[in-house]
Design a protein around this motif. Structure first.
Motif, PDB file in Angstrom:
ATOM      1  N   LYS A  82       0.842  -1.202   0.000  1.00  0.00           N
ATOM      2  CA  LYS A  82       0.000   0.000   0.000  1.00  0.00           C
ATOM      3  C   LYS A  82       0.872   1.245   0.000  1.00  0.00           C
ATOM      4  O   LYS A  82       1.538   1.512  -0.984  1.00  0.00           O
ATOM      5  CB  LYS A  82      -1.012  -0.076   1.120  1.00  0.00           C
ATOM      6  N   THR A  83       0.927   2.014   1.086  1.00  0.00           N
ATOM      7  CA  THR A  83       1.720   3.249   1.099  1.00  0.00           C
ATOM      8  C   THR A  83       3.134   3.046   1.631  1.00  0.00           C
ATOM      9  O   THR A  83       3.907   3.993   1.718  1.00  0.00           O
ATOM     10  CB  THR A  83       1.032   4.328   1.953  1.00  0.00           C
ATOM     11  N   LEU A  84       3.497   1.818   1.966  1.00  0.00           N
ATOM     12  CA  LEU A  84       4.822   1.519   2.495  1.00  0.00           C
ATOM     13  C   LEU A  84       5.733   1.052   1.368  1.00  0.00           C
ATOM     14  O   LEU A  84       5.450   0.054   0.708  1.00  0.00           O
ATOM     15  CB  LEU A  84       4.722   0.428   3.567  1.00  0.00           C
ATOM     16  N   ASP A  85       6.814   1.784   1.130  1.00  0.00           N
ATOM     17  CA  ASP A  85       7.813   1.388   0.145  1.00  0.00           C
ATOM     18  C   ASP A  85       9.098   1.045   0.869  1.00  0.00           C
ATOM     19  O   ASP A  85       9.414   1.636   1.908  1.00  0.00           O
ATOM     20  CB  ASP A  85       8.095   2.528  -0.843  1.00  0.00           C
ATOM     21  N   GLY A  86       9.845   0.123   0.315  1.00  0.00           N
ATOM     22  CA  GLY A  86      11.093  -0.252   0.961  1.00  0.00           C
ATOM     23  C   GLY A  86      11.995  -1.040   0.035  1.00  0.00           C
ATOM     24  O   GLY A  86      11.735  -1.166  -1.157  1.00  0.00           O
ATOM     25  N   ALA A  87      13.051  -1.567   0.618  1.00  0.00           N
ATOM     26  CA  ALA A  87      14.017  -2.355  -0.129  1.00  0.00           C
ATOM     27  C   ALA A  87      14.573  -3.451   0.758  1.00  0.00           C
ATOM     28  O   ALA A  87      14.679  -3.292   1.974  1.00  0.00           O
ATOM     29  CB  ALA A  87      15.153  -1.473  -0.628  1.00  0.00           C
ATOM     30  N   MET A  88      14.928  -4.549   0.121  1.00  0.00           N
ATOM     31  CA  MET A  88      15.586  -5.645   0.788  1.00  0.00           C
ATOM     32  C   MET A  88      16.956  -5.782   0.130  1.00  0.00           C
ATOM     33  O   MET A  88      17.072  -5.804  -1.087  1.00  0.00           O
ATOM     34  CB  MET A  88      14.792  -6.939   0.602  1.00  0.00           C
ATOM     35  N   ILE A  89      17.985  -5.800   0.949  1.00  0.00           N
ATOM     36  CA  ILE A  89      19.339  -6.029   0.451  1.00  0.00           C
ATOM     37  C   ILE A  89      19.833  -7.319   1.073  1.00  0.00           C
ATOM     38  O   ILE A  89      19.835  -7.469   2.295  1.00  0.00           O
ATOM     39  CB  ILE A  89      20.279  -4.869   0.814  1.00  0.00           C
ATOM     40  N   ALA A  90      20.232  -8.244   0.215  1.00  0.00           N
ATOM     41  CA  ALA A  90      20.734  -9.538   0.681  1.00  0.00           C
ATOM     42  C   ALA A  90      22.127  -9.749   0.113  1.00  0.00           C
ATOM     43  O   ALA A  90      22.363  -9.512  -1.067  1.00  0.00           O
ATOM     44  CB  ALA A  90      19.807 -10.645   0.225  1.00  0.00           C
ATOM     45  N   ARG A  91      23.018 -10.168   0.954  1.00  0.00           N
ATOM     46  CA  ARG A  91      24.405 -10.397   0.542  1.00  0.00           C
ATOM     47  C   ARG A  91      24.825 -11.797   0.971  1.00  0.00           C
ATOM     48  O   ARG A  91      24.688 -12.159   2.140  1.00  0.00           O
ATOM     49  CB  ARG A  91      25.325  -9.377   1.174  1.00  0.00           C
ATOM     50  N   LEU A  92      25.327 -12.546   0.008  1.00  0.00           N
ATOM     51  CA  LEU A  92      25.873 -13.861   0.303  1.00  0.00           C
ATOM     52  C   LEU A  92      27.282 -13.630   0.842  1.00  0.00           C
ATOM     53  O   LEU A  92      28.210 -13.312   0.100  1.00  0.00           O
ATOM     54  CB  LEU A  92      25.893 -14.722  -0.959  1.00  0.00           C
ATOM     55  N   HIS A  93      27.420 -13.727   2.153  1.00  0.00           N
ATOM     56  CA  HIS A  93      28.687 -13.453   2.824  1.00  0.00           C
ATOM     57  C   HIS A  93      29.721 -14.521   2.497  1.00  0.00           C
ATOM     58  O   HIS A  93      30.884 -14.231   2.260  1.00  0.00           O
ATOM     59  CB  HIS A  93      28.463 -13.361   4.340  1.00  0.00           C
ATOM     60  N   ASP A  94      29.301 -15.778   2.514  1.00  0.00           N
ATOM     61  CA  ASP A  94      30.108 -16.925   2.099  1.00  0.00           C
ATOM     62  C   ASP A  94      29.122 -17.995   1.656  1.00  0.00           C
ATOM     63  O   ASP A  94      27.915 -17.783   1.747  1.00  0.00           O
ATOM     64  CB  ASP A  94      31.056 -17.388   3.220  1.00  0.00           C
ATOM     65  N   PRO A  95      29.570 -19.143   1.141  1.00  0.00           N
ATOM     66  CA  PRO A  95      28.622 -20.134   0.622  1.00  0.00           C
ATOM     67  C   PRO A  95      27.600 -20.640   1.637  1.00  0.00           C
ATOM     68  O   PRO A  95      26.576 -21.188   1.252  1.00  0.00           O
ATOM     69  CB  PRO A  95      29.520 -21.282   0.163  1.00  0.00           C
ATOM     70  N   GLU A  96      27.850 -20.440   2.915  1.00  0.00           N
ATOM     71  CA  GLU A  96      26.957 -20.948   3.960  1.00  0.00           C
ATOM     72  C   GLU A  96      26.223 -19.864   4.738  1.00  0.00           C
ATOM     73  O   GLU A  96      25.443 -20.184   5.632  1.00  0.00           O
ATOM     74  CB  GLU A  96      27.769 -21.797   4.950  1.00  0.00           C
ATOM     75  N   THR A  97      26.464 -18.581   4.457  1.00  0.00           N
ATOM     76  CA  THR A  97      25.909 -17.491   5.262  1.00  0.00           C
ATOM     77  C   THR A  97      25.370 -16.375   4.383  1.00  0.00           C
ATOM     78  O   THR A  97      26.065 -15.886   3.495  1.00  0.00           O
ATOM     79  CB  THR A  97      26.994 -16.895   6.188  1.00  0.00           C
ATOM     80  N   MET A  98      24.152 -15.963   4.657  1.00  0.00           N
ATOM     81  CA  MET A  98      23.523 -14.871   3.935  1.00  0.00           C
ATOM     82  C   MET A  98      23.018 -13.831   4.932  1.00  0.00           C
ATOM     83  O   MET A  98      22.336 -14.162   5.890  1.00  0.00           O
ATOM     84  CB  MET A  98      22.353 -15.423   3.114  1.00  0.00           C
ATOM     85  N   ASN A  99      23.389 -12.575   4.716  1.00  0.00           N
ATOM     86  CA  ASN A  99      22.913 -11.477   5.550  1.00  0.00           C
ATOM     87  C   ASN A  99      21.831 -10.719   4.804  1.00  0.00           C
ATOM     88  O   ASN A  99      21.982 -10.429   3.617  1.00  0.00           O
ATOM     89  CB  ASN A  99      24.065 -10.532   5.905  1.00  0.00           C
ATOM     90  N   VAL A 100      20.751 -10.384   5.516  1.00  0.00           N
ATOM     91  CA  VAL A 100      19.610  -9.709   4.919  1.00  0.00           C
ATOM     92  C   VAL A 100      19.258  -8.483   5.751  1.00  0.00           C
ATOM     93  O   VAL A 100      19.167  -8.566   6.977  1.00  0.00           O
ATOM     94  CB  VAL A 100      18.385 -10.656   4.858  1.00  0.00           C
ATOM     95  N   THR A 101      19.058  -7.344   5.064  1.00  0.00           N
ATOM     96  CA  THR A 101      18.586  -6.127   5.721  1.00  0.00           C
ATOM     97  C   THR A 101      17.370  -5.631   4.968  1.00  0.00           C
ATOM     98  O   THR A 101      17.385  -5.548   3.737  1.00  0.00           O
ATOM     99  CB  THR A 101      19.664  -5.025   5.708  1.00  0.00           C
ATOM    100  N   ILE A 102      16.317  -5.288   5.705  1.00  0.00           N
ATOM    101  CA  ILE A 102      15.119  -4.709   5.111  1.00  0.00           C
ATOM    102  C   ILE A 102      14.975  -3.305   5.648  1.00  0.00           C
ATOM    103  O   ILE A 102      15.037  -3.072   6.853  1.00  0.00           O
ATOM    104  CB  ILE A 102      13.880  -5.549   5.430  1.00  0.00           C
ATOM    105  N   SER A 103      14.805  -2.378   4.716  1.00  0.00           N
ATOM    106  CA  SER A 103      14.633  -0.973   5.068  1.00  0.00           C
ATOM    107  C   SER A 103      13.320  -0.466   4.504  1.00  0.00           C
ATOM    108  O   SER A 103      12.855  -0.953   3.473  1.00  0.00           O
ATOM    109  CB  SER A 103      15.785  -0.135   4.492  1.00  0.00           C
ATOM    110  N   VAL A 104      12.720   0.519   5.172  1.00  0.00           N
ATOM    111  CA  VAL A 104      11.515   1.162   4.677  1.00  0.00           C
ATOM    112  C   VAL A 104      11.783   2.651   4.518  1.00  0.00           C
ATOM    113  O   VAL A 104      12.620   3.230   5.214  1.00  0.00           O
ATOM    114  CB  VAL A 104      10.294   0.925   5.589  1.00  0.00           C
ATOM    115  N   LYS A 105      11.055   3.247   3.591  1.00  0.00           N
ATOM    116  CA  LYS A 105      11.233   4.668   3.330  1.00  0.00           C
ATOM    117  C   LYS A 105      10.401   5.470   4.324  1.00  0.00           C
ATOM    118  O   LYS A 105       9.195   5.300   4.437  1.00  0.00           O
ATOM    119  CB  LYS A 105      10.822   5.000   1.903  1.00  0.00           C
TER     120      LYS A 105
END
Length: 179
Positions: A130-153
């Protein structure tokens, strides 16, 4: 400021985006998706807003979509305290970006994936409810670990609201992507 019922779906959608599998073509997006296909588990935390400090754990598994487009069909659960929430998503490549929905999309209780791009070991997806916009950034740190950050505007700024770290529990491991 942020409702728990709106923030948690953002977190779960982020994980969904990351569990895609490769298309027939071996483009950069397919290589990324191949590197993150499989089963993942990990903790997360709401880091801003009314529910700051709320912790959760997700168990997620991604499989290829049944279409010819590169994408993902995700199933799993996330737990907050003693409560489990079923998670599901379908995300598909559309042109040079991505579309899809988490749960029943923004028209229901979920959210929409409205854009996306992949660069190396990092994916950035636009999300909307609806009125909430945002972004998800995901980074594969190594083959076994993924870091995820979700931000909203909020106003003109993007404010991080959710952070999580997923560990691979099963599935494919491709290391050619990492630098």
């Amino acid at each position: 400021m942020f409702l728990k019922s709106r923030i948690l779906p953002l977190c779960f959608a982020a994980a969904a985006i990351l569990l895609a599998t490769p298309s027939q073509a071996r483009d950069a997006d397919s290589v990324f998706f191949e590197s993150v296909a499989g089963t993942w588990k990990g903790p997360g935390e709401i880091v801003a807003g009314k529910y700051k400090g709320t912790k959760f754990v997700c168990n997620l598994e991604g499989d290829p979509t049944a279409t010819k487009q590169s994408g993902i069909s995700l199933d799993g659960t996330c737990r907050v305290g003693v409560f489990n929430q079923k998670m599901s998503a379908v995300i598909t490549r559309k042109g040079k970006g991505y579309t899809g929905q988490f749960l029943d999309g923004a028209a229901g209780k979920g959210l929409d994936i409205v854009s996306g791009r992949i660069s190396g070991n990092r994916a950035v997806m636009g999300i909307n409810r609806k009125t909430l916009d945002g972004a998800m950034i995901a980074r594969l740190h190594d083959p076994e670990t993924m870091n995820v950050t979700i931000s909203v505007k909020v106003g003109e700024q993007m404010v991080p609201v959710i952070g999580m770290t997923l560990k691979r529990t099963a599935g494919r491991v491709k290391t050619g992507l990492l630098r």
